[in-house]
Design an enzyme around this catalytic site. Structure first.
Site, mmCIF file in Angstrom:
data_model
loop_
_atom_site.group_PDB
_atom_site.id
_atom_site.type_symbol
_atom_site.label_atom_id
_atom_site.label_comp_id
_atom_site.label_asym_id
_atom_site.label_seq_id
_atom_site.Cartn_x
_atom_site.Cartn_y
_atom_site.Cartn_z
ATOM 1 N N HIS A 62 -5.297 -12.714 14.212
ATOM 2 C CA HIS A 62 -4.939 -11.214 13.541
ATOM 3 C C HIS A 62 -4.858 -9.865 13.563
ATOM 4 O O HIS A 62 -6.236 -9.308 13.050
ATOM 5 C CB HIS A 62 -4.711 -11.331 12.339
ATOM 6 C CG HIS A 62 -4.265 -10.377 11.600
ATOM 7 N ND1 HIS A 62 -2.866 -11.000 10.283
ATOM 8 C CD2 HIS A 62 -3.349 -9.165 11.058
ATOM 9 C CE1 HIS A 62 -2.171 -9.269 9.936
ATOM 10 N NE2 HIS A 62 -3.072 -8.667 10.531
ATOM 11 N N GLY A 70 -1.857 4.542 9.440
ATOM 12 C CA GLY A 70 -0.027 5.425 9.555
ATOM 13 C C GLY A 70 -0.278 5.179 7.912
ATOM 14 O O GLY A 70 0.694 6.488 7.715
ATOM 15 N N GLU A 71 -0.833 4.812 7.309
ATOM 16 C CA GLU A 71 -0.063 4.874 5.732
ATOM 17 C C GLU A 71 -0.258 6.153 5.426
ATOM 18 O O GLU A 71 -0.338 6.995 4.168
ATOM 19 C CB GLU A 71 -0.274 3.706 4.372
ATOM 20 C CG GLU A 71 0.252 2.073 4.986
ATOM 21 C CD GLU A 71 -1.155 1.291 5.912
ATOM 22 O OE1 GLU A 71 -0.857 0.631 5.812
ATOM 23 O OE2 GLU A 71 -1.607 2.167 6.944
ATOM 24 N N TYR A 131 5.897 -5.057 10.041
ATOM 25 C CA TYR A 131 6.391 -5.355 8.736
ATOM 26 C C TYR A 131 7.859 -5.395 8.521
ATOM 27 O O TYR A 131 8.263 -6.071 7.194
ATOM 28 C CB TYR A 131 5.965 -4.128 7.863
ATOM 29 C CG TYR A 131 5.045 -4.492 7.105
ATOM 30 C CD1 TYR A 131 3.159 -4.620 8.438
ATOM 31 C CD2 TYR A 131 3.705 -2.960 6.473
ATOM 32 C CE1 TYR A 131 2.655 -4.790 7.662
ATOM 33 C CE2 TYR A 131 3.279 -3.273 5.267
ATOM 34 C CZ TYR A 131 1.626 -4.048 6.658
ATOM 35 O OH TYR A 131 0.688 -4.255 6.190
ATOM 36 N N ASP A 286 -8.341 -8.941 10.918
ATOM 37 C CA ASP A 286 -7.526 -7.795 10.739
ATOM 38 C C ASP A 286 -7.830 -6.440 11.235
ATOM 39 O O ASP A 286 -7.708 -5.468 11.011
ATOM 40 C CB ASP A 286 -7.074 -7.954 9.689
ATOM 41 C CG ASP A 286 -5.393 -6.486 9.194
ATOM 42 O OD1 ASP A 286 -5.172 -6.624 10.005
ATOM 43 O OD2 ASP A 286 -5.664 -6.476 7.776
ATOM 44 N N SER A 290 -5.723 -0.744 9.860
ATOM 45 C CA SER A 290 -6.576 0.120 8.349
ATOM 46 C C SER A 290 -6.234 -1.259 7.286
ATOM 47 O O SER A 290 -5.381 -1.389 6.882
ATOM 48 C CB SER A 290 -4.934 1.017 8.294
ATOM 49 O OG SER A 290 -3.605 1.202 7.624
#
Length: 391
Positions: A62, A70-71, A131, A286, A290
């Protein structure tokens, strides 16, 4: 052509004792108590590893190799990963993926980045998707990506139980899993559905429903971030009991917003206390994704960036604190992952005919050297190979 590692204490991950390992053209060709170089070998690089521990190269399933995030708007898009960001963490195989942003991040750029890292010396694969559902693909469908694109081994990172997800129904997830399963069968791939699981109340409930009401096996799904919150971890224990594999995320710890989060070592302790098989547990970093922190109203509070070096750092704690012996702990980021991804025995182990992916640990279990496909990436704690623009 030839690399001879002499006298290290080898864990394959099973303990083999002190052995010599001969690597040629990226493959382990012999493991023995003693190997003497013959003149027929030509030039042989001989490295004395007496007093060191040798384990398989780590697999991180992952990694946001092309960046993520980018959130919080364009300024919070995270950067691409570099080769040494990966290898400093002992990682020799990565699976790249997209995340929340499937708009400004594309499958084409993800594939190109995977190919670049492969050219630079490590092994890479990717998941097709992001997502959202319907999800992003290269050829128009998950099934055809799996059949036609060599590096695609599954679909992900599909989001469930998260306010950033596309709020997929159980029917949506069932159809996606069916596509991945058939595509995997036709393409000779694992065809797994790699799922980002948020802190929502539903947790793994959609997966339980699919497994109970359809013909799709539980092994088709690999839910990740399972240690991010208490109620999700409890469902993760049930998922293991049903025969599934859960993926922990390194560098997770309790904070003001997720008080019931578990560190990897705490999660592994609880799995052992519940007498569940450690073979059903993997861990990923991860990295370069982010790590957004939202308040109780789901407003963004801050953004951090994941690091590949947290993968072994957190696993090392498990070994040092005596939670698991090295031969069992190291499986979590080697053999277990390789079996989930259908890469075993080429990856995740030290065996004759396996890839020459090796991590050398010093007596304090710190990373000393990293070898990917028979070539030193890190040697004597110094970076040997970097990405083209890393300087």
């Amino acid at each position: 052509m030839f690399l001879l590692l002499k006298g290290g204490e080898v864990y394959s991950p099973q303990p083999l004792g002190r052995k010599d390992i001969l690597i040629c053209n990226g493959k382990i060709i012999r493991i023995a108590d003693e190997i003497k170089p013959m003149k027929e070998f030509g030039n042989v690089e001989i490295v004395d590893l007496q007093g060191f521990i040798i384990v398989p190269g780590f697999i991180d399933q992952h990694v946001h190799i092309a960046g993520g995030g980018g959130e919080g708007g364009p300024v919070t898009r995270t950067p691409e990963i570099t080769l040494s960001d990966i290898t400093k963490g002992g990682i020799t195989t990565v699976v790249g993926l997209l995340g929340a942003d499937g708009i400004t991040r594309s499958m084409a750029s993800l594939l190109a980045k995977a190919r670049a890292l492969e050219q630079e010396g490590i092994t890479t694969y990717i998941y097709t998707g992001a997502y959202e559902l319907p999800t992003r693909t290269l050829t128009g469908s998950v099934r055809s990506d799996l059949v036609l694109i060599d590096k695609v081994i599954g679909t992900g990172e599909i989001a469930i139980s998260d306010h950033r997800s596309a709020q997929p129904t159980t029917e949506d997830l069932t159809k996606l899993a069916a596509e991945a399963r058939v595509g995997g069968l036709l393409g000779g791939k694992p065809g797994i559905v790699h799922l980002h699981v948020g802190d929502g109340i539903r947790g793994l409930s959609p997966l339980f429903e699919i497994v109970e009401n359809t013909e799709i096996p539980i092994t088709q799904f690999v839910p990740t971030h399972i240690n991010r919150i208490g109620h999700l971890f409890e469902q993760g224990l049930k998922f293991i009991e049903m025969g599934g594999v859960i993926d922990l995320t390194s560098d997770i710890k309790p904070d003001a917003h997720t008080k019931t989060a578990l560190t990897p070592k705490e999660a592994i302790k609880k799995i052992i206390e519940n007498k569940l098989p450690i073979e059903k547990v993997t861990m990923s970093s991860d990295s370069n994704g982010s790590i957004p922190v939202f308040d109780e109203n789901k407003r963004l509070v801050k953004v951090m960036v994941g690091s590949a070096q947290t993968l072994y750092r957190d696993l090392r704690e498990v070994i040092v604190e005596g939670i698991l012996p090295i031969e069992q702990a190291i499986k979590i980021i080697t053999e277990n992952v390789a079996k989930v991804l259908n890469l075993y025995p080429n990856k995740g182990c030290i065996k004759e005919k396996s890839d020459g992916d090796i991590v050398v640990l010093d007596s304090n279990l710190n990373i000393h050297s990293v070898i990917a496909k028979g070539v030193f990436m890190i040697k004597d704690k110094k970076i040997v190979k970097k990405s083209m623009f890393e300087e």
